[in-house]
Design an enzyme around this catalytic site. Sequence first.
Site, mmCIF file in Angstrom:
data_model
loop_
_atom_site.group_PDB
_atom_site.id
_atom_site.type_symbol
_atom_site.label_atom_id
_atom_site.label_comp_id
_atom_site.label_asym_id
_atom_site.label_seq_id
_atom_site.Cartn_x
_atom_site.Cartn_y
_atom_site.Cartn_z
ATOM 1 N N TYR A 1 79.323 -6.885 -5.975
ATOM 2 C CA TYR A 1 79.814 -5.847 -7.321
ATOM 3 C C TYR A 1 80.373 -6.272 -8.137
ATOM 4 O O TYR A 1 80.367 -7.820 -8.686
ATOM 5 C CB TYR A 1 81.252 -5.998 -7.044
ATOM 6 C CG TYR A 1 82.366 -4.874 -7.733
ATOM 7 C CD1 TYR A 1 82.608 -3.461 -8.183
ATOM 8 C CD2 TYR A 1 83.326 -5.683 -8.173
ATOM 9 C CE1 TYR A 1 82.954 -3.150 -9.425
ATOM 10 C CE2 TYR A 1 83.747 -5.084 -9.800
ATOM 11 C CZ TYR A 1 83.449 -4.048 -9.856
ATOM 12 O OH TYR A 1 84.728 -3.215 -11.020
ATOM 13 N N SER B 1 92.580 -3.627 -16.321
ATOM 14 C CA SER B 1 91.806 -2.708 -15.442
ATOM 15 C C SER B 1 92.292 -1.482 -14.882
ATOM 16 O O SER B 1 93.084 -1.303 -14.406
ATOM 17 C CB SER B 1 90.902 -3.489 -14.291
ATOM 18 O OG SER B 1 90.546 -4.314 -14.438
ATOM 19 N N CYS C 1 93.178 1.057 -16.381
ATOM 20 C CA CYS C 1 94.617 1.290 -17.274
ATOM 21 C C CYS C 1 94.662 2.529 -18.286
ATOM 22 O O CYS C 1 95.442 2.935 -19.182
ATOM 23 C CB CYS C 1 95.307 0.718 -16.876
ATOM 24 S SG CYS C 1 96.456 0.088 -16.510
ATOM 25 N N ASN D 1 87.323 2.696 -6.748
ATOM 26 C CA ASN D 1 86.790 1.623 -7.781
ATOM 27 C C ASN D 1 85.085 2.663 -8.128
ATOM 28 O O ASN D 1 84.240 1.635 -8.559
ATOM 29 C CB ASN D 1 87.050 0.302 -8.122
ATOM 30 C CG ASN D 1 86.842 -0.616 -8.695
ATOM 31 O OD1 ASN D 1 87.195 0.128 -9.954
ATOM 32 N ND2 ASN D 1 86.370 -1.642 -8.952
ATOM 33 N N ARG E 1 82.012 3.718 -8.856
ATOM 34 C CA ARG E 1 81.709 3.214 -10.920
ATOM 35 C C ARG E 1 80.224 3.466 -11.515
ATOM 36 O O ARG E 1 79.307 4.269 -10.592
ATOM 37 C CB ARG E 1 81.547 1.849 -11.897
ATOM 38 C CG ARG E 1 82.749 1.380 -12.388
ATOM 39 C CD ARG E 1 83.322 -0.182 -12.049
ATOM 40 N NE ARG E 1 84.465 -0.004 -11.985
ATOM 41 C CZ ARG E 1 85.327 -0.578 -13.349
ATOM 42 N NH1 ARG E 1 85.090 -0.072 -14.405
ATOM 43 N NH2 ARG E 1 86.925 -1.267 -12.571
HETATM 44 C C1 SPV Z 1 87.622 -4.044 -15.688
HETATM 45 O O1 SPV Z 1 87.889 -4.274 -13.869
HETATM 46 O O2 SPV Z 1 87.953 -4.935 -16.020
HETATM 47 C C2 SPV Z 1 86.055 -4.285 -15.220
HETATM 48 C C3 SPV Z 1 85.304 -3.548 -15.067
HETATM 49 O O3 SPV Z 1 85.749 -3.764 -16.704
HETATM 50 S S1 SPV Z 1 84.658 -5.139 -14.271
HETATM 51 O O4 SPV Z 1 83.178 -5.289 -14.646
HETATM 52 O O5 SPV Z 1 85.577 -5.474 -12.528
HETATM 53 O O6 SPV Z 1 85.458 -6.001 -14.698
HETATM 54 MN MN MN Z 2 87.147 -4.692 -18.246
#
Ligand code: SPV
Ligand code: MN
Length: 620
Positions: free
Chosen positions: A218, A269, A271, A384, A386
Amino acid sequence: MNIDKKILSDENRLKIKVLNNPNVERIVEEYVNLCKPAKVSVITDSFPDIGYIRQQSLDLGEEKRLAMPGHTVHFDSFYDQGRDKKNTCLLVTPDMKVSKIIDVKDREEGLKEVYGIMDGIMKDKECFVRFFCLGPLNSRFSIAALQITDSAYVSHSEDLLYRVGYEYFKALKGSDDFFYLVHSAGQLDEKNNTKNIKDRRIFIDVLGKRVMTVNNQYAGNSVGLKKLALRLAIHKANKEDWLTEHMFIMGIKPENKGRVTYFTGAFPSACGKTSTAMVPGQQIVGDDIAYIRHGDDGKAYAVNIEQGIFGIIEDVNPIDDPVIYEALTTPRELIFSNVLVKDDKPYWLGMGQVLPEEGYNFSGAWKKDKKDDKGNEILLAHKNARYTIRLSELKNVDPKLYDPEGVPISGIIYGGRDSDTSVPVYQSFDWAHGMFIGASLESETTAATIGAVGVRELSPMANLDFLVVPLGTYLGNHLKFGERLSSKPLVFSTNYFLKENGKFLNEKVDKKVWLMWMEGRVHGEYSAIETPIGHVPKYEDIAKLFIQIFGKKYTREDYDRQFSIRVEKFLEKLARVEKAYSEEENIPAEFYASMEMLRNRLIAAKEKAGKTVIPPGEFA
Ligand code: SPV
Ligand code: MN
């Protein structure tokens, strides 16, 4: 370099040699000999090298082509669909001070453990050595970053998300002034997913300016330049008196006013951070990570260290996110992750069309009502899921994205997922109170991290997950940073998630009204009501904006329901925040002064009004 010729060819070796950097040579040698890949490919900024990565993502099976030209899909393992907080930690020496809220591990022990896991982890795999620049080229903001990974998907994602930096590394003239990130997805199963999920580790070593991350895919865990380099940059910024923030950067452009006003915004994240930066008619500079420094003119300047978006796809539809929706449904280079695929087409939740009842997703072959081992329903796409896309592909990209000077910041927004306390928008009394608003940001957990969702947690400046310095140091640095500015950004709070009887009180698109009000405040165009929590908009101004922007009537009842000060709820929040901070040391005195001031004002207002929910009109 002491690496076998069968593994590192002369051609690849030369690409490293010409950088003239013994530090790069030492690091590549160390990790290649530890991880033992079958082959090392060194990737420069050249078109053929970057094309090779795109092709390897397909040939190695980490991505599959979709029907639309340029579109591919990638799946992470079933158990690796969000940031893995449990296995992420900061490596510390006995003399390093940190906060209780930061997960740490003894450095010596951690290094031993992760080196053990990394020994031979790239067996039979290809290792990619990459060079990037975090931030615009030729900029005082930017930081060089070396990425070593055995995932072509990670490497491909980085081409979409970051500026290439092979040439930038040459300009380092041999110095060790760069971050390095070493990643391995580990041995993969027949679905190209990490087999040894139990040996997943993400160890942040700020002393070595490096992160080692293994047995994951991920992007929030694997893409070194994103949340891993963010942590290293927070450490660096806090030693050097600038800011590294989990913030979008956007240009707000009110109609017919002929101006662009730049704001940054920190939201935990999932939000609404990306969708705020993508509000139609505005300009996006970045949606996730900002470096902020002082300018010679006394203003704060920010750059986006990225050049792309790794955004949540759920609810991207023509109504709520028209710009992104169009980009995702037309030919261009982009990667979908963890969506449903049927007949080579991607589908996701909330896309605004009838969804198939079967297909292929992160759980394998999928049919409606499919359950996991525990009997829980597996949704069509992960919450989640993306997309990864270059900002330059978007119509609303700001022309200053690549400006080495960055953009001047006039406003900062803090926003969390808060169903019952704060109003949709208000402004702080001053910079110190703004720091308090950021420091007391709470949010309900989401699918962006592994674990339970909907649990209210403190997340100072939406940056808690990434903090690698004591909270007191971080807040003190933030406070000092602003005090030195002769032209300080105004600080605002937003809340898009206020509910009554289980229903949201606002439409998603309403955030455009809040943005325009905040932008107008910067230019002195609106007066406001001074309430116990801060400056709240006047009914007339908001109602006018609703008419102007949406042609929609906004009633006084809407306003009172949304903007009333919920005194008890705010007092409860202050108590939670106070408790969360009670074990922290060296928190700036201004933090406690703001808290006391708010508490006293709330109590006095309650006594005067004789009620606990007070419409803002009563403070006018
Ligand atoms: C977050 O979760 O704040 C993101 C995606 O921007 S991550 O790359 O999973 O952090
Ligand atoms: Mn982020």
